[in-house]
Design a protein around this motif. Sequence first.
Motif, PDB file in Angstrom:
ATOM      1  N   UNK A 125       4.062  10.721  53.966  1.00 41.13           N
ATOM      2  CA  UNK A 125       2.606  10.812  54.104  1.00 41.13           C
ATOM      3  C   UNK A 125       2.016   9.843  53.082  1.00 41.13           C
ATOM      4  N   UNK A 126       1.475   8.720  53.571  1.00 45.24           N
ATOM      5  CA  UNK A 126       1.022   7.653  52.688  1.00 45.24           C
ATOM      6  C   UNK A 126      -0.423   7.273  52.925  1.00 45.24           C
ATOM      7  N   UNK A 127      -1.016   6.707  51.892  1.00 41.50           N
ATOM      8  CA  UNK A 127      -2.374   6.168  51.958  1.00 41.50           C
ATOM      9  C   UNK A 127      -2.287   4.714  52.380  1.00 41.50           C
ATOM     10  N   UNK A 128      -3.065   4.340  53.394  1.00 42.96           N
ATOM     11  CA  UNK A 128      -3.086   2.955  53.867  1.00 42.96           C
ATOM     12  C   UNK A 128      -4.396   2.317  53.417  1.00 42.96           C
ATOM     13  N   UNK A 129      -4.308   1.330  52.564  1.00 44.83           N
ATOM     14  CA  UNK A 129      -5.506   0.635  52.075  1.00 44.83           C
ATOM     15  C   UNK A 129      -5.746  -0.593  52.946  1.00 44.83           C
ATOM     16  N   UNK A 130      -6.968  -0.705  53.475  1.00 46.02           N
ATOM     17  CA  UNK A 130      -7.346  -1.812  54.335  1.00 46.02           C
ATOM     18  C   UNK A 130      -8.734  -2.261  53.909  1.00 46.02           C
ATOM     19  N   UNK A 131      -8.922  -3.539  53.692  1.00 45.15           N
ATOM     20  CA  UNK A 131     -10.180  -4.054  53.142  1.00 45.15           C
ATOM     21  C   UNK A 131     -11.399  -3.638  53.958  1.00 45.15           C
ATOM     22  N   UNK A 132     -11.245  -3.433  55.253  1.00 49.37           N
ATOM     23  CA  UNK A 132     -12.412  -3.045  56.051  1.00 49.37           C
ATOM     24  C   UNK A 132     -12.925  -1.654  55.676  1.00 49.37           C
ATOM     25  N   UNK A 133     -12.111  -0.895  54.957  1.00 44.46           N
ATOM     26  CA  UNK A 133     -12.517   0.440  54.516  1.00 44.46           C
ATOM     27  C   UNK A 133     -13.052   0.449  53.084  1.00 44.46           C
ATOM     28  N   UNK A 134     -13.280  -0.718  52.503  1.00 43.60           N
ATOM     29  CA  UNK A 134     -13.844  -0.760  51.151  1.00 43.60           C
ATOM     30  C   UNK A 134     -15.150   0.031  51.043  1.00 43.60           C
ATOM     31  N   UNK A 135     -16.051  -0.047  52.045  1.00 44.10           N
ATOM     32  CA  UNK A 135     -17.273   0.777  51.953  1.00 44.10           C
ATOM     33  C   UNK A 135     -16.963   2.279  51.930  1.00 44.10           C
ATOM     34  N   UNK A 172     -15.855   3.103  48.415  1.00 45.71           N
ATOM     35  CA  UNK A 172     -17.017   3.132  47.520  1.00 45.71           C
ATOM     36  C   UNK A 172     -17.822   4.413  47.709  1.00 45.71           C
ATOM     37  N   UNK A 173     -18.051   4.794  48.960  1.00 46.23           N
ATOM     38  CA  UNK A 173     -18.813   6.015  49.225  1.00 46.23           C
ATOM     39  C   UNK A 173     -18.034   7.238  48.738  1.00 46.23           C
ATOM     40  N   UNK A 174     -16.735   7.251  48.978  1.00 46.02           N
ATOM     41  CA  UNK A 174     -15.911   8.352  48.492  1.00 46.02           C
ATOM     42  C   UNK A 174     -15.959   8.474  46.988  1.00 46.02           C
ATOM     43  N   UNK A 175     -15.927   7.334  46.303  1.00 37.30           N
ATOM     44  CA  UNK A 175     -16.003   7.334  44.840  1.00 37.30           C
ATOM     45  C   UNK A 175     -17.361   7.843  44.369  1.00 37.30           C
ATOM     46  N   UNK A 176     -18.408   7.384  45.038  1.00 39.65           N
ATOM     47  CA  UNK A 176     -19.762   7.823  44.691  1.00 39.65           C
ATOM     48  C   UNK A 176     -19.905   9.338  44.870  1.00 39.65           C
ATOM     49  N   UNK A 177     -19.347   9.861  45.970  1.00 44.41           N
ATOM     50  CA  UNK A 177     -19.459  11.298  46.265  1.00 44.41           C
ATOM     51  C   UNK A 177     -18.337  12.121  45.629  1.00 44.41           C
ATOM     52  N   UNK A 178     -17.367  11.435  45.028  1.00 37.25           N
ATOM     53  CA  UNK A 178     -16.225  12.079  44.365  1.00 37.25           C
ATOM     54  C   UNK A 178     -15.429  12.955  45.340  1.00 37.25           C
TER      55      UNK A 178
END
Length: 189
Positions: free
Chosen positions: A138-148, A151-157
């Motif tokens: 079970x892995x996290x996939x980082x893709x540049x199109x999901x940068x927003x 950012x929103x997840x970080x803002x909302x914690x």
Amino acid sequence: MFQIGKTLVSEEIIDNDFVCNLTACKGACCVDGDAGAPLEDKETEILVDIYQKVKPFLRAEGIAVIEEEGAFVKGEDGEWETPLVNGSECAYVVFSDNGTAKCGLEDAYNAGATDWKKPVSCHMYPVRIREYTEFTAVNYHKWHICDPACSLGEELKVPVYKFLKEALIRKFGEQWYTELELAAAEHTK
């Protein structure tokens, strides 16, 4: 990584924040890339079974591809996936008036036409799973199109695993998710 039952889970789903931000990305994950959405074996049967119920919710371009190639195809990696329109967007994608990509399968589900929401791989994104003989990764996939979304997840914690609670429970069950929450609490101490 840590183990829950027969899964090996990346700490990245705890350490990274994520909340889809369709206003910013316009559903790019459904239209960018070079492969369709990964499908489990049982999902291929579901797609065939519900196609006639879903068809009224789809675009003409998607219908044409599905009727020519099938409700699912074998990808270059040998795994099942959704077919693509023009080698890009998922055949099940529809667009809102403002150009945001949405899932026609999910629209059919929300309208009560089917009782299947969408492929679990789509529901769980940005988490990707990989089945091995002895365990499931079970892995996290980082893709540049999901940068927003990051950012929103970080803002909302909101960590990835909390954003995906419903999808993770759908895939692995309530008990597994409870164990994930315990592991997350221990990990973040």
